[in-house]
Design a protein around this motif. Structure first.
Motif, short mmCIF file in Angstrom:
data_model
loop_
_atom_site.label_atom_id
_atom_site.label_comp_id
_atom_site.label_asym_id
_atom_site.label_seq_id
_atom_site.Cartn_x
_atom_site.Cartn_y
_atom_site.Cartn_z
N LYS A 136 -7.11 -1.63 4.22
CA LYS A 136 -6.23 -0.72 4.94
C LYS A 136 -6.73 -0.38 6.34
N LYS A 137 -7.92 -0.88 6.69
CA LYS A 137 -8.44 -0.59 8.02
C LYS A 137 -7.73 -1.38 9.11
N PHE A 182 0.86 -1.17 0.00
CA PHE A 182 0.00 0.00 0.00
C PHE A 182 0.90 1.24 0.00
N ILE A 223 -8.63 -0.99 -2.04
CA ILE A 223 -8.12 -1.54 -0.77
C ILE A 223 -8.58 -0.73 0.44
N ARG A 272 -1.18 -2.07 8.74
CA ARG A 272 -0.95 -3.02 7.64
C ARG A 272 -0.34 -2.29 6.45
N ASN A 273 0.68 -2.91 5.84
CA ASN A 273 1.36 -2.32 4.68
C ASN A 273 1.13 -3.08 3.39
N GLY A 274 0.45 -4.25 3.45
CA GLY A 274 0.22 -4.99 2.23
C GLY A 274 0.08 -6.48 2.48
N SER A 290 -5.84 2.75 -4.61
CA SER A 290 -6.30 2.99 -3.24
C SER A 290 -7.79 2.69 -3.06
N ASP A 333 2.58 4.60 0.58
CA ASP A 333 2.56 5.54 1.72
C ASP A 333 3.83 6.38 1.66
#
Length: 432
Positions: free
Chosen positions: A265-266, A205, A261, A270-272, A258, A207
């Motif tokens: 992402k909730k 994800f 997901i 979590r990064n992936g 985005s 960032d």
């Protein structure tokens, strides 16, 4: 959260050893196992990313499965579409080898279009995950394509100097592990879902604040199909991926859009996800009760990370009639034609027959890709690749040709609106 709770409905191994082995198929880095549901033999994906088992094509198999005790619900997965309608059913009988559950809940999906089988080239009737992993220690040997199930109280860890062990965290009954990725000369810590139901390597994800960005070398692509629709995003490469002492060089990374997901992402921090193209490089022990993951390198570890360089996604799309030559053996008596060399001669004759064969169609076509520029279109039915008819080749074998080295020539013969057309292009490397 580090550990998980348990219900009374359990998978139990019905033999004295408390352990059992099941062979599986590895298709596009995904594990396909045979499961008997209410007496019907089906094929399921083994997916650590799902909680309750999900059955597809509900309207086609519901009568056979005798699904009962139902209530209507909606479930959501990856993708930007609305949640899908399903029914929740209780008290179903599940059997995997010597392992069974007498009272298993499942979700049966109404949408006939929600079916992963066409993209894999084999029937996929459902997905199973948490309910199997929570009850048993699961060893996945990607080398031999065998899964070993063991009741936790009968499992004992062996000394393994070449193994690495990780603590698991659980959120919504899904396992997470900590790892690191090398991006833009930085080594960045990650919290990743262990996703045996994903065929890619890493999904990250983006960032900016953490340095998790694709960089300048990427291309936009179709990434996959989730319960809530198709997922699109960027494809790129990382410099390396680290699981403690294990280092994987130049792994593929996908950065999903985005919007696809939002719900994924909730999960806090979590990064992936870490998926099948990473996991298949290890033999794995997943122990939910002990909250442990054990990894040991296997023969796939140094396999080069490849990606689809054609821009084409193929899927099974019905069947078509194909003319095939079939040899026919006949006896021919020559005694009355040749008195010197009399006898019976075997003659091989032949005839053409129309037979039904699977049809493979282009279902996704990347903009700007070599296949798109060559003139191919979504909906084209592929008849031959590089002069070879596709009707005798598994779908994944055909798709594998698109993962070859840059510069490799690909020739496709397709059918479009009853017309036979020929196209050619060369595979392109967009990331090096």
């Amino acid at each position: 959260m580090s550990r998980i709770g348990y219900s009374q409905n359990k998978f139990i191994i019905q033999n004295k050893k408390g352990t059992d082995k099941i062979s599986f198929k590895l298709i596009n880095n995904l594990i396909v196992i045979p499961i008997e549901v209410n007496g019907v033999e089906l094929s399921f994906l083994l997916d650590t990313g799902v909680s309750k088992p999900i059955i597809f094509n509900f309207l086609n198999i519901s009568d056979t499965l005798k699904i009962k005790n139902t209530e209507r619900i909606f479930i959501r997965g990856l993708g930007t579409d609305e949640p899908v309608e399903a029914i929740r059913s209780s008290n179903n009988f599940f059997k995997i080898g010597d392992t069974f559950n007498l009272s298993q809940d499942l979700y049966a999906v109404y949408d006939l279009n929600l079916n992963f089988g066409p993209r894999l080239g084999v029937p996929i009737h459902g997905i199973i995950g948490f309910d199997l992993f929570k009850d048993l220690v699961v060893e996945i040997n990607y080398s031999t394509k065998v899964i070993k199930l063991t009741e936790p109280e009968k499992y004992s860890y062996k000394s393994c100097r070449k193994c690495e062990q990780f603590n698991l965290e659980f959120h919504n009954n899904k396992p997470y592990v900590y790892a690191e990725v090398g991006l833009n000369d930085n080594r960045i810590p990650l919290k990743l879902l262990i996703d045996t139901g994903g065929s890619d390597s890493l999904w990250l994800f983006e960032d900016q604040s953490l340095g998790i960005v694709s960089g300048e070398k990427f291309f936009n692509d179709f990434l996959g199909h989730g319960l809530s629709g198709s997922v699109y995003g960027k494809r790129a490469k990382a410099q390396a991926f680290y699981l403690k002492s294990f280092k994987l060089k130049s792994p593929n990374v996908a950065y999903p859009d985005s919007l696809s997901i939002v719900y994924a992402k909730k999960v806090k921090n979590r990064n992936g996800s870490m998926s099948g193209n990473i996991l298949k490089r290890f033999n794995i022990v997943i122990d939910y009760k002990g909250a442990l993951l054990t990894l040991k390198k296997n023969k796939n570890f140094n396999e080069k990370f490849q990606y689809n360089k054609s821009g084409i996604e193929l899927a099974h799309q019905g069947v078509r009639y194909v003319k095939e030559f079939q040899a026919v053996k006949r006896k021919f008596d020559t005694r009355y034609q040749n008195r010197v060399n009399s006898g019976t001669r075997i003659v091989f004759d032949g005839e053409y027959k129309m037979v039904l064969k699977p049809a493979y169609a282009i279902v996704e076509l990347r903009e700007g890709s070599p296949a798109k520029r060559a003139g191919l279109m979504k909906g084209d039915v592929v008849l031959a690749v590089n002069g070879n008819s596709i009707h005798h080749q598994p779908l994944q074998e055909i798709i594998g040709l698109f993962y070859g080295n840059a510069g490799k020539s690909i020739k496709l013969k397709v059918e479009r609106d009853t017309k036979k057309l020929n196209f050619s292009f060369k595979l392109e490397n967009l990331l090096e």
